[in-house]
Motif scaffolding. Structure first.
Motif, PDB file in Angstrom:
ATOM      1  N   MET A  79      60.389-128.853 -64.064  1.00  0.00           N
ATOM      2  CA  MET A  79      59.372-128.416 -65.035  1.00  0.00           C
ATOM      3  C   MET A  79      57.988-128.883 -64.610  1.00  0.00           C
ATOM      4  O   MET A  79      57.791-129.988 -64.165  1.00  0.00           O
ATOM      5  N   THR A  80      57.050-127.987 -64.788  1.00  0.00           N
ATOM      6  CA  THR A  80      55.680-128.361 -64.504  1.00  0.00           C
ATOM      7  C   THR A  80      55.050-128.986 -65.744  1.00  0.00           C
ATOM      8  O   THR A  80      55.494-128.752 -66.859  1.00  0.00           O
ATOM      9  N   LEU A 135      51.447-122.234 -68.483  1.00  0.00           N
ATOM     10  CA  LEU A 135      50.788-121.119 -67.810  1.00  0.00           C
ATOM     11  C   LEU A 135      50.816-119.890 -68.688  1.00  0.00           C
ATOM     12  O   LEU A 135      51.868-119.534 -69.220  1.00  0.00           O
ATOM     13  N   VAL A 173      54.040-117.690 -69.233  1.00  0.00           N
ATOM     14  CA  VAL A 173      54.870-117.394 -68.062  1.00  0.00           C
ATOM     15  C   VAL A 173      55.445-118.691 -67.509  1.00  0.00           C
ATOM     16  O   VAL A 173      54.743-119.696 -67.404  1.00  0.00           O
ATOM     17  N   GLU A 174      56.734-118.663 -67.179  1.00  0.00           N
ATOM     18  CA  GLU A 174      57.359-119.796 -66.492  1.00  0.00           C
ATOM     19  C   GLU A 174      57.292-119.540 -64.995  1.00  0.00           C
ATOM     20  O   GLU A 174      57.723-118.497 -64.532  1.00  0.00           O
ATOM     21  N   PRO A 175      56.723-120.463 -64.233  1.00  0.00           N
ATOM     22  CA  PRO A 175      56.666-120.226 -62.788  1.00  0.00           C
ATOM     23  C   PRO A 175      58.067-120.221 -62.181  1.00  0.00           C
ATOM     24  O   PRO A 175      58.974-120.868 -62.704  1.00  0.00           O
ATOM     25  N   ASP A 176      58.194-119.479 -61.107  1.00  0.00           N
ATOM     26  CA  ASP A 176      59.485-119.320 -60.455  1.00  0.00           C
ATOM     27  C   ASP A 176      59.475-120.140 -59.167  1.00  0.00           C
ATOM     28  O   ASP A 176      58.629-119.934 -58.294  1.00  0.00           O
ATOM     29  N   ASP A 177      60.414-121.075 -59.059  1.00  0.00           N
ATOM     30  CA  ASP A 177      60.465-121.952 -57.893  1.00  0.00           C
ATOM     31  C   ASP A 177      60.709-121.207 -56.591  1.00  0.00           C
ATOM     32  O   ASP A 177      60.511-121.753 -55.508  1.00  0.00           O
ATOM     33  N   TRP A 228      59.041-118.930 -55.314  1.00  0.00           N
ATOM     34  CA  TRP A 228      57.807-118.597 -54.590  1.00  0.00           C
ATOM     35  C   TRP A 228      57.201-119.832 -53.954  1.00  0.00           C
ATOM     36  O   TRP A 228      56.997-120.840 -54.625  1.00  0.00           O
ATOM     37  N   SER A 229      56.897-119.736 -52.676  1.00  0.00           N
ATOM     38  CA  SER A 229      56.187-120.825 -52.020  1.00  0.00           C
ATOM     39  C   SER A 229      54.753-120.378 -51.725  1.00  0.00           C
ATOM     40  O   SER A 229      54.484-119.196 -51.552  1.00  0.00           O
ATOM     41  N   VAL A 230      53.866-121.353 -51.721  1.00  0.00           N
ATOM     42  CA  VAL A 230      52.445-121.065 -51.550  1.00  0.00           C
ATOM     43  C   VAL A 230      51.959-121.670 -50.239  1.00  0.00           C
ATOM     44  O   VAL A 230      52.207-122.835 -49.969  1.00  0.00           O
ATOM     45  N   THR A 231      51.281-120.858 -49.438  1.00  0.00           N
ATOM     46  CA  THR A 231      50.667-121.349 -48.210  1.00  0.00           C
ATOM     47  C   THR A 231      49.179-121.053 -48.281  1.00  0.00           C
ATOM     48  O   THR A 231      48.784-119.900 -48.454  1.00  0.00           O
ATOM     49  N   LEU A 253      51.719-116.020 -50.698  1.00  0.00           N
ATOM     50  CA  LEU A 253      52.892-116.377 -51.482  1.00  0.00           C
ATOM     51  C   LEU A 253      54.102-115.643 -50.928  1.00  0.00           C
ATOM     52  O   LEU A 253      54.006-114.481 -50.541  1.00  0.00           O
ATOM     53  N   ARG A 280      59.510-110.936 -50.453  1.00  0.00           N
ATOM     54  CA  ARG A 280      58.216-110.301 -50.649  1.00  0.00           C
ATOM     55  C   ARG A 280      57.126-111.306 -50.292  1.00  0.00           C
ATOM     56  O   ARG A 280      57.233-112.491 -50.620  1.00  0.00           O
ATOM     57  N   CYS A 319      54.353-113.632 -62.532  1.00  0.00           N
ATOM     58  CA  CYS A 319      54.896-114.855 -61.968  1.00  0.00           C
ATOM     59  C   CYS A 319      54.111-115.270 -60.727  1.00  0.00           C
ATOM     60  O   CYS A 319      53.730-116.432 -60.571  1.00  0.00           O
ATOM     61  N   VAL A 336      52.011-118.744 -60.333  1.00  0.00           N
ATOM     62  CA  VAL A 336      52.283-119.711 -59.266  1.00  0.00           C
ATOM     63  C   VAL A 336      51.014-119.961 -58.448  1.00  0.00           C
ATOM     64  O   VAL A 336      50.676-121.101 -58.126  1.00  0.00           O
ATOM     65  N   SER A 361      55.575-131.236 -60.270  1.00  0.00           N
ATOM     66  CA  SER A 361      56.840-130.510 -60.299  1.00  0.00           C
ATOM     67  C   SER A 361      57.392-130.390 -58.893  1.00  0.00           C
ATOM     68  O   SER A 361      56.688-130.580 -57.911  1.00  0.00           O
ATOM     69  N   TRP A 389      58.273-127.719 -57.373  1.00  0.00           N
ATOM     70  CA  TRP A 389      57.651-126.665 -56.554  1.00  0.00           C
ATOM     71  C   TRP A 389      56.231-126.990 -56.179  1.00  0.00           C
ATOM     72  O   TRP A 389      55.724-126.572 -55.153  1.00  0.00           O
ATOM     73  N   ALA A 427      54.931-126.809 -52.522  1.00  0.00           N
ATOM     74  CA  ALA A 427      53.729-126.068 -52.133  1.00  0.00           C
ATOM     75  C   ALA A 427      52.804-126.960 -51.318  1.00  0.00           C
ATOM     76  O   ALA A 427      52.226-126.539 -50.324  1.00  0.00           O
ATOM     77  N   GLU A 449      54.199-127.496 -47.904  1.00  0.00           N
ATOM     78  CA  GLU A 449      54.015-126.279 -47.113  1.00  0.00           C
ATOM     79  C   GLU A 449      52.571-126.177 -46.625  1.00  0.00           C
ATOM     80  O   GLU A 449      52.304-125.898 -45.470  1.00  0.00           O
ATOM     81  N   ARG A 466      51.264-126.256 -42.747  1.00  0.00           N
ATOM     82  CA  ARG A 466      50.591-125.138 -42.078  1.00  0.00           C
ATOM     83  C   ARG A 466      49.321-125.571 -41.385  1.00  0.00           C
ATOM     84  O   ARG A 466      48.825-124.895 -40.512  1.00  0.00           O
TER      85      ARG A 466
END
Lengths: 154, 512
Positions: free
Chosen positions: A1-2, A6, A13-17, A19-22, A33, A38, B466, B470, B495, B497, B501, B504, B508
């Protein structure tokens, strides 16, 4: 949980683990993302609680609030609800070319209130919600800046 | 042409934005010094920065700067320019301006003033084109109202089939244009349309044409010299429109058969022969569902979408406009040019496609345009540009070229994925939708596409929400520095994630 709550475009909205962010350019807010199937390039702009994420060309407002910020904001909006009248403001600078309503008129949500010419086009300003026109602050032919109060709805 | 081989020594660019930058580039390649013109709103604009010189022409209001014949002529005289290129819009089709340029002893990059005058009146053009044996859209041959006053009293509307299209006689670019379903709507639409036409062209005269729907908007590119040579450089499909204004153009048109292509080219030649023509021009046609075609209008100027034709022909239309203006002949290589491959242009506008494509103002914060094979970007802005609200909200034209249409569509998808504009809403969200839409990818679309299939836009999907959430959380969590206050009862301050993040992001940054 964050720890953050959000909301996107007004709904939670509940974020979805998945997805990774660069960050491609942290300074510019450019991020990629990825959820394994995707990949999306996003532009992340904002500060504090208010953010705009541009995804596939669409600017999506996101509110990122801590528990404390949410409690404060809820209290503030509850206080504002009791005030009643709303100001309709110009979103663009331009020239008021026609005023369709008069003081005292009852208008439905979405009804045209006045027309502003900007960027060589006639833009209709519509009522954000139903109400009575309490005051018209501008006259036809008047140049207005962005943010200028045009009229007040009760 | 001059002895040194250059068409001119110095040229004044009487326009702004991306088209001014485009003309300046052509000047540079031809060895011509370019002089930009700018209003007070554009003192810091890109076209001013890239030109060799610049002349202020007045305050922000277009009527007192880019539309002021006196101001532009004074700038031309001060600059010592030998020629004036008007671009598109503003004074580009203004016969009085072209005449004034010539009277000042300068060369107007465009057709003779008399040609502009005869074509500028769309009603007169309809009559002469019909007389030349080219089919025109059925409708009135006389003005509906001469001054945009809104009075319909004396007009005979018998023979007009509704729905119809109200148009400005001096018009173009969709200004003053309205679809009307019946006589009542027509009367109601007159004042606004007349006002818009008056504001855009200084002439509120309106007329009425029958609405042809479904229809496709197809135009033929012409290039002529002062010696009677006329090159027909294929067609452009321009049916993706909002407010009767083009958003996407491609060449060749997926709707044009080889037979129709011959007919359109012949029609365009006949239209051009009704006037004394040289320079670049476009003859616009409507093509109905049965493949019938109707002359709409001839625009004797560079079109916004000229780059599409440049990509498939390999010709530089702006350079040829300038060379032809200096008296050069079109060589055989231009006259016999055969288009190759497929090109598509999308226009990036500061407009919100979810709010009826209403123009938006603001500052362009981020600006990342696509690169790589088969991509061309003609832009009028850079990052950190505050958009003047006085002018057209076109930011850039993004063009792709590939061997065939499917490859061009794939390239366009890739180009859009690389494109990022920050700070304000653009029509890029619509363009992303368009390149996935079956009507567009199949090529089977008409001018009703946006109104019928896009409407007010697409709802946000749960996945989009979503992704946005994020991304915003990463924006805040990864960079704001401060740690958020925890709710009562505690809880992790970061969290899983968020940690992922950050890992990550750190990973990078390290060289691989």
């Amino acid at each position: 949980m964050t720890d953050y709550e959000l909301s996107v475009d007004g709904s939670r909205v509940e974020p979805d683990d998945a997805w990774s962010v660069t960050w491609l350019d942290r300074e510019a807010g450019l991020a990629r993302l990825d959820n394994g199937s995707r990949t999306e390039l996003c532009l992340v702009e904002g500060s504090g609680t208010d953010w705009i994420v541009t995804l596939r060309g669409r600017r999506i407002p996101v509110v990122v609030r801590s528990w404390r910020e949410r409690v404060l904001a809820d209290a503030e909006s509850a206080a504002r609800r009791h005030d009643g009248p709303i100001e309709v403001r110009a979103t663009l600078p331009g020239l008021v070319v026609a005023i369709v309503v008069r003081e005292g008129d009852e208008v439905a949500a979405g009804a045209t209130l006045l027309t502003i010419e900007a960027m060589k086009m006639q833009n209709e300003v519509r009522a954000p919600q139903a109400g009575r026109v309490a005051a018209v602050a501008v006259t036809a032919g008047q140049a207005v800046a962005a943010g200028t109060s045009l009229l007040r709805l009760e | 042409m001059r002895k040194d081989g250059r068409p001119f020594r110095r040229l004044l660019v009487a326009n702004r934005g991306e088209i001014a930058v485009r003309i300046i580039r052509a000047c540079r390649e031809l060895g011509i010094e370019s002089v930009a013109t700018y209003s007070d709103a554009d003192a810091d604009a890109l076209h001013v920065r890239v030109a060799d010189g610049a002349e202020r022409i007045g305050p922000a209001a277009a009527a007192e700067s880019y539309l002021s014949i006196d101001a532009v002529l004074a700038a031309a005289a001060r600059s010592g320019a030998e020629a004036v290129h008007p671009g598109y819009g503003f004074l580009s089709e203004n016969a009085a301006f072209a005449a004034a340029v010539e009277e000042a002893g300068l060369v107007f990059v465009g057709p003779p003033p008399a040609t502009l005058a005869s074509l500028g009146d769309k009603l007169a053009a309809r009559r002469s084109v019909a007389a030349a044996g080219v089919p025109i859209v059925p409708g009135l041959q006389v003005p509906l109202v001469a001054d945009g006053s809104g009075s319909l009293a004396e007009v005979d509307l018998t023979g007009i089939a509704f729905p119809a299209l109200l148009k400005a006689a001096a018009g173009g670019g969709g200004r003053g244009m309205r679809r009307v379903e019946d006589r009542g709507e027509l009367e109601a639409a007159l004042p606004g349309a007349g006002r818009e036409a008056m504001a855009a062209f200084g002439d509120g005269t309106l007329y009425l044409e029958q609405l042809i729907a479904p229809a496709r908007h197809v135009e033929v590119q012409l290039l002529g010299d002062r010696h009677g040579n006329l090159a027909v450089l294929g067609e452009r499909e321009c049916s993706v429109q909002r407010r009767h204004q083009k958003l996407v153009e491609e060449s060749p048109s997926p709707a044009v058969t080889p037979q129709l292509r011959v007919e359109l080219a012949e029609g365009a030649r006949r239209v051009a022969r009704t006037v004394d023509f040289h320079s670049a021009a476009t003859v616009e046609f409507l093509v109905d569902a049965a493949g019938g075609h109707y002359f709409l209008e001839m625009n004797t100027r560079l079109q916004v979408e000229h780059g599409v034709t440049e990509l498939v022909t390999g010709l530089d239309l702006v350079a040829w406009q300038i060379r032809v203006a200096a008296g050069e002949r079109l060589p055989e290589a231009v006259m016999a040019c055969e288009p190759r491959g497929h090109a598509i242009e999308v226009r990036v506008y500061a407009e919100d496609p979810h709010q009826g494509f209403a123009p938006v103002s603001g500052r362009v914060t981020a600006w990342r345009m696509p690169e790589g094979p088969g991509i061309r970007v003609d832009a009028g802005v850079v990052a950190d540009t505050t958009l003047p609200t006085e002018y057209d909200p076109l930011l850039a034209k993004l063009m792709v070229h590939a061997e065939d249409r499917p490859a061009a569509v794939a390239r366009l998808c890739r180009a859009l994925d690389e494109t990022i504009v920050g700070g304000l809403q653009t029509d890029l969200s619509f363009l992303h939708w368009l390149v996935d839409d079956a009507r567009f990818t199949s090529g089977a679309y008409d001018t009703g596409l946006i109104a019928e299939a896009w409407g007010d836009g697409q709802p946000l999907t749960d996945e989009d929400r979503c992704v946005a959430a994020v991304a915003a959380l990463a924006g805040r969590g990864d960079g704001s520095g401060g740690s958020p206050a925890a709710p009562p009862g505690g809880g992790a301050t970061e969290s899983a994630w968020q940690r992922a993040a950050r890992r990550e992001a750190v990973g990078r940054r390290q060289p691989r």
